[in-house]
Write an enzyme that holds these catalytic residues in place. Structure first.
Site, PDB file in Angstrom:
ATOM      1  N   ARG A  90     -12.466   3.130  -5.542  1.00  0.00           N
ATOM      2  CA  ARG A  90     -13.199   2.036  -4.886  1.00  0.00           C
ATOM      3  C   ARG A  90     -13.599   2.418  -3.474  1.00  0.00           C
ATOM      4  NH1 ARG A  90     -10.369  -3.843  -3.828  1.00  0.00           N
ATOM      5  NH2 ARG A  90      -8.603  -2.505  -3.310  1.00  0.00           N
ATOM      6  N   ASP A 134       0.834  -1.213   0.000  1.00  0.00           N
ATOM      7  CA  ASP A 134       0.000   0.000   0.000  1.00  0.00           C
ATOM      8  C   ASP A 134       0.867   1.261   0.000  1.00  0.00           C
ATOM      9  OD1 ASP A 134      -1.692  -2.098   0.744  1.00  0.00           O
ATOM     10  OD2 ASP A 134      -2.860  -0.886   2.138  1.00  0.00           O
ATOM     11  N   LYS A 183     -14.824  -0.046  -0.332  1.00  0.00           N
ATOM     12  CA  LYS A 183     -15.091  -1.447   0.029  1.00  0.00           C
ATOM     13  C   LYS A 183     -15.381  -1.530   1.517  1.00  0.00           C
ATOM     14  CE  LYS A 183     -10.097  -2.461   0.092  1.00  0.00           C
ATOM     15  NZ  LYS A 183      -9.025  -3.445   0.039  1.00  0.00           N
ATOM     16  N   ASP A 228      -0.609  -2.706  -4.508  1.00  0.00           N
ATOM     17  CA  ASP A 228      -1.827  -2.731  -3.688  1.00  0.00           C
ATOM     18  C   ASP A 228      -2.428  -1.326  -3.752  1.00  0.00           C
ATOM     19  OD1 ASP A 228      -3.807  -3.233  -1.624  1.00  0.00           O
ATOM     20  OD2 ASP A 228      -2.608  -4.956  -1.032  1.00  0.00           O
ATOM     21  N   ASP A 229      -3.261  -0.962  -2.767  1.00  0.00           N
ATOM     22  CA  ASP A 229      -3.916   0.344  -2.840  1.00  0.00           C
ATOM     23  C   ASP A 229      -2.899   1.484  -2.915  1.00  0.00           C
ATOM     24  OD1 ASP A 229      -6.459  -0.825  -2.595  1.00  0.00           O
ATOM     25  OD2 ASP A 229      -6.358  -0.779  -0.412  1.00  0.00           O
ATOM     26  N   HIS A 247      -3.872  -1.065  -6.885  1.00  0.00           N
ATOM     27  CA  HIS A 247      -5.296  -1.356  -6.745  1.00  0.00           C
ATOM     28  C   HIS A 247      -6.151  -0.091  -6.653  1.00  0.00           C
ATOM     29  CE1 HIS A 247      -4.250  -5.596  -4.958  1.00  0.00           C
ATOM     30  NE2 HIS A 247      -3.722  -5.380  -6.141  1.00  0.00           N
TER      31      HIS A 247
END
Ligand code: NAG
Ligand code: NAG
Ligand code: NAG
Ligand code: NAG
Ligand code: NAG
Length: 362
Positions: free
Chosen positions: A253, A180, A255, A200-201, A222
């Site tokens: 996103r 991340d 989530k 990742d994010d 991500h």
């Protein structure tokens, strides 16, 4: 008697107010003395393996990173670097913190393999933190969870690009995982004009308010995420603007954990973001985490999620969904104005359990 009083007063002031001294840090041995200085210069050095560089600063201190800092390689929990203090000016001067990622990367991140120091960079200051380059974070890079006042982070680079490809330890998987860029659980934070190339994010906001993420570039990861959202947390007052998102799994996103209860995500505004080459989704709002488009929970209320002010334009790859919204029963609420969202390529994608999206059709 009076002289003694003055002497004691001077002593007391010297220990609380920054002494005007300049500290030079060239090894961990120099760190504790820097805590009382108004200027702290960090020179090139290697932090011994298995040890953290924990910099506690006097209020109002200025830090100059004047050389590159490497961290020795050893499996342990981290963090590698921690900085704390109020009203700090941290000037990275384009110099580098090298986490030694390839030593740790085994394609598994935090899910297995050897323990990896994470986060790499724990930021607990108010003030500014700028012009720092991080290469090769073993796992998660920046964590911002307890800044004591407003903080602006700018012109930062997180370069984990070497982790895009497999290595000898990763069994064919991309070597970097869970890398991340910024993990954020805080209030009063601006992150701007920065670049993250990772696996990742780019940004993950887990809780907090008054958070701005603007003018950043996210490559290969991500995307820009709110979540995952667990129980009893609120995210509110978030602006995601003028970012460039390239070849991520999804661009934008939200989530929320399917099992989470008592949480709220509200007042999130997206504007002027540009995305190209999204692999799976343009925009994904999903209440079924850790599944993707699985059975949603309804214990997290999501409201006031808008695309406004200036157009966000996102292009997805063929086979990807432009927009997918998977809400639990009754847990996406109110009207969401999506007038300034354009997504092209791929397929429409499902919007389930919610009819409040206005000015957008697919
Ligand atoms: C840690 O290992 C990585 C990968 O082999 C290497 O690039 C880095 O220079 C090493 N760090 C130190 C301090 O030796
Ligand atoms: C959330 O808060 C409720 C009410 O205070 C409490 O019963 C519950 O245990 C909390 N859940 C978690 C996961 O903290
Ligand atoms: C939404 O968030 C913005 C940015 O933090 C804030 O200025 C605004 O007052 C919030 N609006 C509402 C209705 O809470
Ligand atoms: C709507 O929400 C309910 C309850 O969370 C869930 O069981 C159902 O699968 C959702 N409907 C759709 C079409 O996803
Ligand atoms: C989001 O859009 C809705 C519907 O137009 C509007 O009522 C709301 O005030 C907007 N919120 C923000 C934060 O702009």
């Amino acid at each position: 008697m009076f002289r003694l009083f003055i002497a004691l007063l001077a002593l007391a002031l010297a220990s609380t107010v920054k002494g005007g001294c300049t500290a030079e840090i060239s090894s961990l041995d120099d760190v504790s003395a820097a805590a009382s200085c108004s200027t702290v210069n960090i020179n090139s050095f290697t932090v011994p393996a298995g040890m953290g560089f924990n910099l506690q600063l006097a209020t109002g201190a200025t830090v100059n990173l004047n050389g590159n800092v490497q961290f020795g390689n050893k499996s342990w929990s981290g963090p590698l670097f921690t900085v704390s203090g109020e009203s700090i000016t941290f000037n990275g001067n384009g110099n580098t913190f090298d986490g030694g990622g390839p030593f740790y990367w085994d394609g598994l991140g935090g899910n297995g393999g050897i323990e990896k120091p994470a986060p790499m960079m724990k930021i607990e200051i108010s003030g500014t933190f700028s012009d720092v380059v991080v290469v090769n974070s073993p796992e998660r890079c920046y964590s911002v969870g307890s800044n004591p006042g407003p903080l602006v982070m700018s012109n930062l680079v997180v370069d984990d690009s070497q982790g895009d490809v497999p290595n000898a330890q990763s069994n064919g998987l991309p070597a970097g995982h869970n890398t991340d860029g910024f993990d954020v659980s805080t209030t009063n934070l601006i992150i701007k004009d920065s670049m993250v190339h990772n696996q990742d994010d780019c940004l993950a906001i887990n809780k907090g308010s008054n958070i701005v993420f603007t003018g950043n570039t996210c490559i290969n990861g991500h995307g820009i995420s709110i979540g995952s959202i667990t129980s009893n947390v609120t995210v509110s007052g978030v602006v995601i603007s003028d970012n460039t998102i390239t070849s991520n799994v999804q661009a934008l996103r939200i989530k929320t954990d399917a099992t989470a209860t008592g949480s709220l995500v509200t007042n999130v505004t997206y504007s002027g973001n540009t995305g190209t080459g999204m692999l799976q989704f343009g925009v994904l709002i999903d209440q079924s985490f850790p599944d993707t488009l699985g059975t949603p929970g309804n214990g997290v209320i999501i409201s006031d999620i808008n695309f406004s002010s200036s157009e966000s334009k996102i292009a997805v790859n063929s086979g990807a969904d432009q927009v997918a919204v998977n809400c639990g029963s009754g847990s996406c609420q109110g009207k969401w104005n999506w007038a300034d969202l354009t997504v092209t390529g791929g397929e429409d994608g499902p919007i389930t359990n919610f009819t409040g999206i206005e000015n957008f059709s697919q």
